[in-house]
Design a protein around this motif. Structure first.
Motif, short mmCIF file in Angstrom:
data_model
loop_
_atom_site.label_atom_id
_atom_site.label_comp_id
_atom_site.label_asym_id
_atom_site.label_seq_id
_atom_site.Cartn_x
_atom_site.Cartn_y
_atom_site.Cartn_z
N ASN A 137 0.82 -1.22 0.00
CA ASN A 137 0.00 0.00 0.00
C ASN A 137 0.85 1.26 0.00
N ILE A 138 1.85 1.26 0.88
CA ILE A 138 2.70 2.46 0.98
C ILE A 138 3.47 2.67 -0.31
N THR A 139 3.98 1.56 -0.88
CA THR A 139 4.72 1.69 -2.14
C THR A 139 3.84 2.31 -3.22
N ASP A 140 2.56 1.86 -3.27
CA ASP A 140 1.63 2.43 -4.27
C ASP A 140 1.47 3.93 -4.06
N GLU A 141 1.26 4.31 -2.79
CA GLU A 141 1.04 5.73 -2.53
C GLU A 141 2.29 6.55 -2.86
N LEU A 142 3.46 6.00 -2.52
CA LEU A 142 4.70 6.72 -2.82
C LEU A 142 4.94 6.81 -4.33
N ASP A 143 4.56 5.73 -5.05
CA ASP A 143 4.70 5.76 -6.52
C ASP A 143 3.84 6.87 -7.11
N ALA A 144 2.63 7.01 -6.57
CA ALA A 144 1.72 8.05 -7.07
C ALA A 144 2.33 9.43 -6.81
N GLU A 165 7.29 13.90 -10.80
CA GLU A 165 7.94 13.83 -12.11
C GLU A 165 7.23 14.75 -13.09
N THR A 166 5.89 14.71 -13.05
CA THR A 166 5.11 15.60 -13.91
C THR A 166 5.46 17.05 -13.62
N ARG A 190 8.24 18.22 -12.33
CA ARG A 190 9.58 18.54 -12.85
C ARG A 190 9.50 18.85 -14.34
N GLU A 191 8.73 18.04 -15.08
CA GLU A 191 8.59 18.28 -16.52
C GLU A 191 7.95 19.64 -16.79
N GLN A 192 6.90 19.95 -16.01
CA GLN A 192 6.24 21.25 -16.19
C GLN A 192 7.22 22.39 -15.93
N ARG A 193 8.03 22.21 -14.91
CA ARG A 193 9.00 23.26 -14.58
C ARG A 193 10.02 23.41 -15.69
N ARG A 194 10.47 22.30 -16.25
CA ARG A 194 11.42 22.39 -17.37
C ARG A 194 10.78 23.09 -18.55
N GLU A 195 9.51 22.73 -18.82
CA GLU A 195 8.81 23.36 -19.94
C GLU A 195 8.57 24.84 -19.68
N SER A 196 8.56 25.22 -18.40
CA SER A 196 8.43 26.63 -18.09
C SER A 196 9.76 27.35 -18.14
N GLY A 197 10.81 26.64 -18.56
CA GLY A 197 12.10 27.29 -18.75
C GLY A 197 13.01 27.24 -17.54
N PHE A 198 12.68 26.43 -16.55
CA PHE A 198 13.54 26.32 -15.38
C PHE A 198 14.56 25.21 -15.55
N LEU A 211 15.00 11.18 -3.14
CA LEU A 211 16.27 11.25 -3.86
C LEU A 211 16.08 11.50 -5.35
N ASP A 212 14.86 11.23 -5.86
CA ASP A 212 14.58 11.50 -7.27
C ASP A 212 14.87 12.95 -7.64
N SER A 213 14.65 13.87 -6.70
CA SER A 213 14.91 15.27 -7.03
C SER A 213 16.40 15.49 -7.29
N VAL A 214 17.24 14.58 -6.76
CA VAL A 214 18.66 14.64 -7.06
C VAL A 214 18.96 13.88 -8.36
N TYR A 215 18.43 12.64 -8.42
CA TYR A 215 18.73 11.80 -9.59
C TYR A 215 18.25 12.43 -10.90
N ARG A 216 17.12 13.14 -10.84
CA ARG A 216 16.52 13.65 -12.06
C ARG A 216 16.79 15.13 -12.30
N ALA A 217 17.78 15.67 -11.60
CA ALA A 217 18.08 17.10 -11.78
C ALA A 217 18.86 17.31 -13.08
N ASP A 218 18.99 18.56 -13.48
CA ASP A 218 19.81 18.88 -14.64
C ASP A 218 21.28 19.03 -14.25
N LEU A 219 21.48 19.32 -12.96
CA LEU A 219 22.84 19.48 -12.44
C LEU A 219 22.81 19.19 -10.95
N VAL A 220 23.85 18.50 -10.46
CA VAL A 220 23.92 18.21 -9.03
C VAL A 220 25.12 18.93 -8.43
#
Ligand SMILES: Nc1nc2c(ncn2[C@@H]2O[C@H](COP(=O)(O)OP(=O)(O)OP(=O)(O)O)[C@@H](O)[C@H]2O)c(=O)[nH]1
Ligand SMILES: [Mg+2]
Length: 460
Positions: A165-172, A178-179, A181-189, A277-286
């Motif tokens: 259950n927890i894994t499902d909620e965390l996945d959501a 992730e969405t 992050r994509e929106q922010r990239r599309e907004s030029g960030f 940690l995804d915010s680190v793994y999926r960044a443009d620069l660390v």
């Protein structure tokens, strides 16, 4: 905070030296008063982990210091924990490094996501222990009895169900992030993340680089500056993620601060903090922050720990930031930099506390971010043209902008995602302008059809 008195115990193999500084810091961070410590150099004892005589010594120390907890900086098997406990004064608890870290995380978890992650880690810690208990109890079970075996089996099933259950909620939650992050990239960030060992100074640097208040609503907490990106001289001050806008120059940067690393964490614990940690793994620069006031050996060890965690999944380029240079003299800093070139090539040296060299760090961020693309667009003048022009201004950097009677020409730089969007918006403009033009032409030719025919007809 527990305010309990704790004794630290640590075993190392013969030949090694037992360093108890980190476990002591961790214990203090969890709120324990450390009242004694005991180390042993010997190979592991199957029953007690330490030698049995050493455990008796430990029991005496616990009694003498009136401690209520023993914190062992080793991986203890369930039986070893039990056996040590049996030798200690009544009611004294035995905990290991991971239980201690989980305790700290539990105290710091303020958000739904952080709480779920801590709960998941606790369940993953408990599962193999419940499995062991269930299979042991089953072996001893007599038929016809609602014995312990059944109880433990249902506990085991329960844990598995909760984990799923927890894994499902965390996945959501991870999908939503992730969405975003994509929106922010599309907004030029550009998305830049601060990573590093706990207490390296990540949150302090975030405050130096940040231009504005929190932009992160995701963690469901009040955007209270006092509480976010807090710094304290203790381990794991930051558990959730905080994102702020940073001014670096041309680029619009969103900087994210997150949980620190610590050595010797089992993979299930790291995995439980996946979505943080995804915010680190999926960044443009660390930006990998290291405390430069420590010894070269400590820095090396911590760098290795960070690299181990980062290189598993990280996709972004990494810039090493040697922080706290206000505490190191320049020659010593140069010597340390030299000794660490293999692990940390071309680092930036700063002080998050005094702000020294933070401008150089901004320049470096700007230089290391994935290149923006140059683009030139010729836009027809329509009712929507000016709103596209201002959109491009907001999301990229406009070099030149020239107008003639029915066109605007824009030369600009922007991230690939923004250039892509600008192109498709421009295409839509052109199509609708084209349609308008065709429409106008049709209307014009409808009006001119007759005269054309009359013109052409009789006079021909
Ligand atoms: N002297 C000095 N102290 C610093 C500097 N940067 C941070 N500190 C101190 O180091 C301690 C830890 O700083 P934080 O910014 O909380 O570290 P962190 O990396 O966010 O730590 P966690 O959130 O626990 O992972 C605090 O006491 C800071 O005041 C610096 O440049 N110089
Ligand atoms: Mg922090």
């Amino acid at each position: 905070m527990s305010d309990e008195r704790a004794v630290i115990a640590k075993r190392v193999d013969s030949g090694a030296t037992a360093d108890t500084s980190e476990i002591t810091d961790l214990a203090r961070s969890a709120g324990y008063e450390v009242v004694g410590e005991l180390t042993q150099r010997r190979k592991e004892d199957a029953a007690f982990h330490f030698g049995e005589g050493k455990v008796e010594e430990l029991a005496a120390l616990v009694a003498e210091t009136d401690a209520s907890v023993v914190i062992v900086d080793n991986r203890l098997g369930p039986y070893q924990t039990y056996n040590i406990g049996g030798k200690l004064p009544e009611g004294v608890e035995v905990i290991d490094r991971f239980t201690l870290i989980l305790e700290i995380f539990g105290q710091r978890a303020q958000t739904r996501k952080a709480q779920l992650q801590v709960e998941l880690a606790e369940l993953r810690y408990e599962l193999p222990r419940a499995e062991a208990k269930a299979s042991l109890a089953k072996r001893d079970e007599r038929p016809g009895f609602m014995g312990l075996g059944e109880y433990d089996e249902s506990r085991e099933r329960d844990i598995k169900a909760q984990i799923s259950n927890i894994t499902d909620e965390l996945d959501a939650i991870a999908d939503k992030e992730e969405t975003r992050r994509e929106q922010r990239r599309e907004s030029g960030f550009d998305l830049v993340a601060l990573a590093g060992y706990t207490n390296a100074g990540k949150s302090t640097l975030l405050r130096q680089l940040a231009a504005e208040l929190d932009v992160d609503e995701n963690e469901n907490r009040h955007p209270d500056l006092q509480r976010t990106a807090e710094s304290e001289d203790r381990l794991f001050t930051t558990l959730g993620t905080t994102t702020r806008r940073a001014e670096t120059g041309k680029r619009n940067v969103l900087l994210t601060d997150t949980v620190g690393f610590v050595s010797d964490l089992p993979h299930w614990l790291v995995e439980s903090f996946q979505s943080t940690l995804d915010s680190v793994y999926r960044a443009d620069l660390v930006l990998l922050v290291v405390d430069a006031s420590e010894s070269v050996e400590q820095m090396r060890e911590k760098l290795v720990t960070c690299h181990d965690t980062l290189y598993q999944r990280n996709e972004a380029p990494i810039v090493t930031v040697l922080n706290k240079i206000d505490r190191v003299d320049p020659e010593e800093l140069a010597r340390k930099q030299d000794a660490l070139t293999a692990l940390a090539p071309n680092p930036v040296t700063v002080s998050g506390l005094t702000g020294e060299n933070v401008d150089a760090l901004r320049d470096r961020v700007e230089a290391e971010l994935p290149d923006w693309r140059e683009e030139r667009l010729l836009l027809p003048m329509t009712d929507d043209t000016m709103s596209l022009v201002s959109w491009i201004h907001d999301h990229g950097h406009v070099e030149t902008e020239t107008y003639d009677d029915d066109h605007v020409t824009l030369a600009f730089e922007a991230s690939p995602a923004v250039v892509e969007q600008a192109r498709s918006k421009a295409e839509r403009l052109t199509t609708s302008a084209g349609e308008e033009a065709t429409e106008a032409q049709r209307e014009r030719s409808a009006q001119t059809d007759e005269p054309a025919q009359t013109d052409g007809g009789p006079s021909a």
